[in-house]
Motif scaffolding. Structure first.
Motif, PDB file in Angstrom:
ATOM      1  N   GLN A  52       0.870  -1.140   0.049  1.00 47.57           N
ATOM      2  CA  GLN A  52       0.211  -0.076   0.012  1.00 47.57           C
ATOM      3  C   GLN A  52       0.948   1.325   0.011  1.00 47.57           C
ATOM      4  N   PHE A  53       0.760   2.127  -1.200  1.00 50.75           N
ATOM      5  CA  PHE A  53       1.376   3.351  -1.233  1.00 50.75           C
ATOM      6  C   PHE A  53       0.593   4.562  -1.140  1.00 50.75           C
ATOM      7  N   ALA A  54       0.979   5.773  -0.609  1.00 47.67           N
ATOM      8  CA  ALA A  54       0.055   6.919  -0.689  1.00 47.67           C
ATOM      9  C   ALA A  54       0.993   8.089  -1.669  1.00 47.67           C
ATOM     10  N   GLY A  55       0.425   8.889  -2.172  1.00 45.11           N
ATOM     11  CA  GLY A  55       1.116   9.910  -2.785  1.00 45.11           C
ATOM     12  C   GLY A  55       0.280  10.759  -3.813  1.00 45.11           C
ATOM     13  N   PRO A  56       0.672  11.934  -4.183  1.00 44.36           N
ATOM     14  CA  PRO A  56      -0.025  12.679  -5.392  1.00 44.36           C
ATOM     15  C   PRO A  56       0.014  12.474  -6.694  1.00 44.36           C
ATOM     16  N   VAL A  57      -0.964  12.548  -7.438  1.00 38.78           N
ATOM     17  CA  VAL A  57      -1.026  12.321  -8.849  1.00 38.78           C
ATOM     18  C   VAL A  57       0.004  13.209  -9.547  1.00 38.78           C
ATOM     19  N   VAL A  58       0.993  12.968 -10.194  1.00 39.24           N
ATOM     20  CA  VAL A  58       1.919  13.964 -11.033  1.00 39.24           C
ATOM     21  C   VAL A  58       1.681  14.125 -12.383  1.00 39.24           C
ATOM     22  N   SER A  75       0.399   8.758 -13.067  1.00 43.15           N
ATOM     23  CA  SER A  75       1.577   8.736 -12.320  1.00 43.15           C
ATOM     24  C   SER A  75       1.682   9.153 -10.936  1.00 43.15           C
ATOM     25  N   ILE A  76       2.004   8.327  -9.925  1.00 46.32           N
ATOM     26  CA  ILE A  76       1.755   8.745  -8.721  1.00 46.32           C
ATOM     27  C   ILE A  76       3.302   9.186  -8.020  1.00 46.32           C
ATOM     28  N   ARG A  77       3.591  10.029  -7.268  1.00 48.75           N
ATOM     29  CA  ARG A  77       4.798  10.240  -6.872  1.00 48.75           C
ATOM     30  C   ARG A  77       4.893   9.858  -5.613  1.00 48.75           C
ATOM     31  N   LEU A  78       5.758   8.842  -4.988  1.00 51.45           N
ATOM     32  CA  LEU A  78       5.817   8.293  -3.653  1.00 51.45           C
ATOM     33  C   LEU A  78       6.986   8.837  -2.929  1.00 51.45           C
ATOM     34  N   ASP A  79       8.099   9.134  -3.763  1.00 54.22           N
ATOM     35  CA  ASP A  79       9.049   9.940  -3.335  1.00 54.22           C
ATOM     36  C   ASP A  79       9.878  10.784  -4.284  1.00 54.22           C
ATOM     37  N   ALA A  80      10.799  11.477  -3.886  1.00 54.99           N
ATOM     38  CA  ALA A  80      11.458  12.289  -4.846  1.00 54.99           C
ATOM     39  C   ALA A  80      11.901  11.570  -6.083  1.00 54.99           C
ATOM     40  N   LEU A 119      -4.412   6.674  -2.840  1.00 56.19           N
ATOM     41  CA  LEU A 119      -3.940   5.307  -2.361  1.00 56.19           C
ATOM     42  C   LEU A 119      -3.559   4.235  -3.648  1.00 56.19           C
ATOM     43  N   ALA A 120      -2.460   3.947  -3.600  1.00 56.27           N
ATOM     44  CA  ALA A 120      -2.166   2.848  -4.403  1.00 56.27           C
ATOM     45  C   ALA A 120      -2.045   1.374  -3.945  1.00 56.27           C
ATOM     46  N   VAL A 144      -2.130  -2.029 -10.371  1.00 52.89           N
ATOM     47  CA  VAL A 144      -2.325  -1.223  -9.682  1.00 52.89           C
ATOM     48  C   VAL A 144      -3.942  -0.954  -9.327  1.00 52.89           C
ATOM     49  N   PHE A 145      -4.244  -0.858  -8.044  1.00 52.30           N
ATOM     50  CA  PHE A 145      -5.537  -0.668  -7.710  1.00 52.30           C
ATOM     51  C   PHE A 145      -5.533   0.622  -7.048  1.00 52.30           C
TER      52      PHE A 145
END
Length: 273
Positions: free
Chosen positions: A139-145, A157-162, A187-188, A267-268
Motif C-alpha cells: 500500500q502506497f500513498a502520494g499525489p498524482v503528478v 503517475s503517482i509520486r511516492l518519493d522524490a 492510495l495505490a 495497481v488498484f
C-alpha cells in the motif's frame, strides 16, 4: 448517567489520506519501540510476531508522509530501532485524538439513551460496516503528478518519493469517477502475488513499474516465500510472494540487489478526500 449495558467504546482507526494504516495496536508497537529500542522486544510487549511487527512498521513507513521508525546499522535482524521525531509527534496526536473520540462516543451514548426506539446493537453494526480494508500487501500513498488519457484507459503517475514514481492504468470512466487530477492524493494498492522479481539490472521488461532495491528479508513457507525489498530513499519497501523454487533458482539472499516488477494494470487506486 450512562449505564454499562449501553456504553459505547471503541478503538480509534485512522483511515484518512494515508489509508487504513494506524490503530491502537500499531500505536502500542510504536510506543514499545520507543521504550525498548528493539523491534524484537517491542513485538513481545504488544504482542506481535517478529515478522508481523516488521510488516506493520514497513506499512506505516510506506504510507506516512515521513518515516516513523528508523533502523540503525546492523540490518533487519540486527542493530537498533528507534522512532523518528515525526513518529513521536504522531503518537501524541493519536493519543489526543483518541481522548476526543471517546468523549464523542460517550456523548453519543447519552443521546441514544434519550430515544428508546434506537437499536444500539444495530447502530454498532453500521459503524463496523463503514470501515474499508484491503487485502493487498503493498500500500502506497502520494499525489498524482501526471495523467495521460487514451481512447479507453488513463495512465496515472503517482509520486511516492522524490525519485520514486508509480504508474497505474485505469479506465477513463474510473479516472473520472475518482476525480483524478494532478495534485490529487491517492492510495495505490498492489498485491504481492502480482510482483515479479528480476536479478539482472539491465533486463528488458515491458512492465511499466520497475523498482530496483535491496532484499531486506526472505520469509520461506512450505510452498511460497515472501520477499521484502528496501527501495531507494530508505523509506519505502515492497513485498513480493514467489515460490520457494524461484528463490533457489534466482539465488536470492538478504542484501542482494533485485528489481521488483509489476504491470501498471495491477495497481488498484483509491482517491482520498
Amino acid at each position: 448517567m450512562t449505564s454499562e449495558a449501553t456504553k459505547l467504546t471503541g478503538k480509534l482507526l485512522i483511515e484518512t489520506a494515508v489509508g487504513n494504516f494506524l490503530g491502537d495496536k500499531r500505536i502500542r508497537l510504536l510506543e514499545a519501540i520507543d521504550e525498548h529500542g528493539s523491534i524484537s522486544q517491542a513485538a513481545k510487549a504488544v504482542p506481535f510476531s517478529y515478522k508481523a511487527a516488521w510488516d506493520a512498521v514497513d506499512a506505516m513507513n510506506n504510507l506516512a508522509p515521513e518515516p516513523l521508525v528508523s533502523r540503525a546499522a546492523g540490518g533487519r535482524h540486527g542493530g537498533g530501532t528507534e522512532l523518528t521525531p515525526f513518529g513521536r509527534r504522531l503518537i501524541a496526536f493519536y493519543r489526543a485524538l483518541e481522548q476526543e473520540y471517546q468523549l464523542a462516543l460517550e456523548k453519543l451514548t447519552g443521546n441514544l439513551e434519550q430515544d428508546v426506539a434506537v437499536d444500539t446493537a444495530g447502530f454498532r453494526q453500521i459503524l463496523r460496516r463503514m470501515s474499508m480494508k484491503s487485502s493487498a500487501r503493498n500500500q502506497f500513498a502520494g499525489p498524482v503528478v501526471a495523467l495521460k488519457e487514451g481512447a479507453v484507459d488513463t495512465e496515472v503517475s503517482i509520486r511516492l518519493d522524490a525519485d520514486l514514481t508509480l504508474t497505474a492504468i485505469v479506465t477513463r470512466e474510473s479516472a473520472e469517477g475518482l476525480g483524478l487530477a494532478e495534485g490529487r492524493d491517492v492510495l495505490a494498492f498492489v498485491k504481492a502475488s502480482s510482483i515479479v522479481l528480476v536479478v539482472e539490472e539491465d533486463a528488458r521488461i515491458s512492465a511499466r513499474n520497475r523498482f530496483r532495491g535491496t532484499i531486506a528479508d526472505i520469509h520461506e513457507g512450505p510452498v511460497n516465500a515472501e520477499v521484502t525489498i528496501n527501495l531507494p530513499g530508505g523509506r519505502h519497501v515492497i513485498t513480493a510472494v514467489i515460490t520457494d523454487a524461484s528463490v533457489g533458482r534466482l539465488g536470492l539472499a538478504v542484501g542482494q540487489p533485485v528489481t521488483a516488477v509489476f504491470k501498471a494494470s495491477s495497481v488498484f487506486l483509491v482517491a482520498t478526500e
